[in-house]
Design a protein around this motif. Structure first.
Motif, PDB file in Angstrom:
ATOM      1  N   PHE A   9      -8.910  -0.203   0.745  1.00 20.70           N
ATOM      2  CA  PHE A   9      -7.533   0.270   0.753  1.00 20.70           C
ATOM      3  C   PHE A   9      -7.224   1.220   1.912  1.00 20.70           C
ATOM      4  O   PHE A   9      -6.152   1.824   1.941  1.00 20.70           O
ATOM      5  CB  PHE A   9      -7.217   0.946  -0.579  1.00 20.70           C
ATOM      6  CG  PHE A   9      -7.353   0.023  -1.752  1.00 20.70           C
ATOM      7  CD1 PHE A   9      -6.389  -0.937  -2.020  1.00 20.70           C
ATOM      8  CD2 PHE A   9      -8.468   0.089  -2.580  1.00 20.70           C
ATOM      9  CE1 PHE A   9      -6.517  -1.807  -3.093  1.00 20.70           C
ATOM     10  CE2 PHE A   9      -8.606  -0.777  -3.658  1.00 20.70           C
ATOM     11  CZ  PHE A   9      -7.626  -1.723  -3.900  1.00 20.70           C
ATOM     12  N   ILE A  13      -1.651  -2.147   4.240  1.00 19.25           N
ATOM     13  CA  ILE A  13      -1.176  -2.707   2.975  1.00 19.25           C
ATOM     14  C   ILE A  13       0.334  -2.856   3.097  1.00 19.25           C
ATOM     15  O   ILE A  13       1.028  -1.882   3.380  1.00 19.25           O
ATOM     16  CB  ILE A  13      -1.528  -1.815   1.771  1.00 19.25           C
ATOM     17  CG1 ILE A  13      -3.046  -1.591   1.694  1.00 19.25           C
ATOM     18  CG2 ILE A  13      -1.021  -2.438   0.468  1.00 19.25           C
ATOM     19  CD1 ILE A  13      -3.458  -0.640   0.593  1.00 19.25           C
ATOM     20  N   THR A  51      -3.918   2.582  -4.065  1.00 20.52           N
ATOM     21  CA  THR A  51      -3.846   2.217  -2.654  1.00 20.52           C
ATOM     22  C   THR A  51      -3.817   3.423  -1.725  1.00 20.52           C
ATOM     23  O   THR A  51      -3.856   3.260  -0.506  1.00 20.52           O
ATOM     24  CB  THR A  51      -2.595   1.366  -2.387  1.00 20.52           C
ATOM     25  OG1 THR A  51      -1.429   2.095  -2.796  1.00 20.52           O
ATOM     26  CG2 THR A  51      -2.658   0.059  -3.171  1.00 20.52           C
ATOM     27  N   ARG A  53      -1.330   5.388  -1.240  1.00 24.98           N
ATOM     28  CA  ARG A  53       0.002   5.496  -0.628  1.00 24.98           C
ATOM     29  C   ARG A  53       0.906   6.309  -1.549  1.00 24.98           C
ATOM     30  O   ARG A  53       0.734   6.314  -2.766  1.00 24.98           O
ATOM     31  CB  ARG A  53       0.625   4.116  -0.411  1.00 24.98           C
ATOM     32  CG  ARG A  53       0.320   3.479   0.929  1.00 24.98           C
ATOM     33  CD  ARG A  53      -1.139   3.169   1.135  1.00 24.98           C
ATOM     34  NE  ARG A  53      -1.371   2.442   2.376  1.00 24.98           N
ATOM     35  CZ  ARG A  53      -2.563   2.124   2.824  1.00 24.98           C
ATOM     36  NH1 ARG A  53      -3.646   2.450   2.143  1.00 24.98           N
ATOM     37  NH2 ARG A  53      -2.710   1.459   3.963  1.00 24.98           N
ATOM     38  N   VAL A  74      -3.228  -6.757   0.922  1.00 27.83           N
ATOM     39  CA  VAL A  74      -4.220  -5.765   1.314  1.00 27.83           C
ATOM     40  C   VAL A  74      -5.082  -6.375   2.411  1.00 27.83           C
ATOM     41  O   VAL A  74      -6.024  -7.145   2.144  1.00 27.83           O
ATOM     42  CB  VAL A  74      -5.086  -5.348   0.109  1.00 27.83           C
ATOM     43  CG1 VAL A  74      -6.085  -4.259   0.518  1.00 27.83           C
ATOM     44  CG2 VAL A  74      -4.207  -4.868  -1.035  1.00 27.83           C
ATOM     45  N   ARG A 195     -10.964   0.746  -8.288  1.00 30.83           N
ATOM     46  CA  ARG A 195     -11.225   0.157  -6.974  1.00 30.83           C
ATOM     47  C   ARG A 195     -12.523  -0.644  -6.974  1.00 30.83           C
ATOM     48  O   ARG A 195     -12.595  -1.744  -6.420  1.00 30.83           O
ATOM     49  CB  ARG A 195     -11.290   1.254  -5.913  1.00 30.83           C
ATOM     50  CG  ARG A 195      -9.947   1.881  -5.565  1.00 30.83           C
ATOM     51  CD  ARG A 195     -10.118   3.008  -4.554  1.00 30.83           C
ATOM     52  NE  ARG A 195      -8.831   3.495  -4.071  1.00 30.83           N
ATOM     53  CZ  ARG A 195      -8.696   4.508  -3.224  1.00 30.83           C
ATOM     54  NH1 ARG A 195      -9.777   5.139  -2.781  1.00 30.83           N
ATOM     55  NH2 ARG A 195      -7.492   4.890  -2.826  1.00 30.83           N
TER      56      ARG A 195
END
Length: 207
Positions: A9, A13, A51, A53, A74, A195
């Protein structure tokens, strides 16, 4: 190309598209993992934490905001699919029917879908609306795994109880993955475990 828990990640993305009809699904055969859950279960917050973000997936206090299959790419390894929230009683019946038809068609006919991560609010455990979705995924023979959300909102004892009750219920469902991932997007608890589960799915597909 391989992926690791931290590196997957860390690259680009991007939001690709929102799909409202099955014929609008991406044609590129990248592996996919999907995230499903009741409206307001904390799905957008978890996707943002997953992610790394701040606003990849929009967060809102208004349940039922996600009304499409939202695709995020991704890198060159994976699609993350944000599924429409379910169980929102105030949505028009015609809209709910459309969501359900889209979800069922997607689950039943998407061979590159490696797993559905089903989000369950740890404060409430599995509710009747969740049971309907579990039955649907069993029928579609789709692998799914429960992710408990908002574990920072309950005590350690409450978490242990909901984990035990959830595991007992899932044991009756053939398509359910036995491991339950406990998370808090706000405290970033369990994010590395989630993850790692995704990385393992990708690695298995590369063998």
């Amino acid at each position: 190309m391989t992926a690791d828990t931290q590196g997957l990640f860390s690259g680009p993305i991007h939001f690709i598209k929102g799909v409202v009809r099955i014929d609008g699904l991406p044609v590129e055969p990248l592996p996919e993992v999907a995230f499903a859950g009741r409206s307001n279960v904390g799905k957008s917050s978890l996707l943002n934490a997953l992610t790394g973000r701040k606003a990849l997936a929009r967060t809102s206090n208004t349940p039922g905001r996600t009304r499409e299959l939202n695709y995020f790419r991704v890198g060159d390894l994976l699609y993350i699919v944000d599924m429409p929230g379910y169980g929102y009683a105030k949505a028009p019946k015609s809209q709910v029917k459309g969501w359900n038809e889209l979800i069922y068609a997607y689950l039943r006919g998407r061979p590159q879908l490696k797993r559905v991560f089903l989000l369950i609010d740890a404060r409430h455990g599995i509710k009747n609306t969740d049971k309907d979705v579990l039955a649907l995924m069993d029928e579609a023979a789709v692998s799914y795994q429960v992710v408990l959300t908002k574990i920072d909102k309950i005590s350690a004892g409450q978490l242990k109880r909901v984990q035990s009750e959830t595991a007992a219920y899932l044991a009756k469902h053939p398509a359910a993955h036995p491991d339950i991932i406990a998370t808090s997007a706000q405290k970033r608890l369990g994010i590395d475990d989630l993850r790692a589960a995704i990385v393992e799915l990708i690695a298995a597909g590369q063998v």
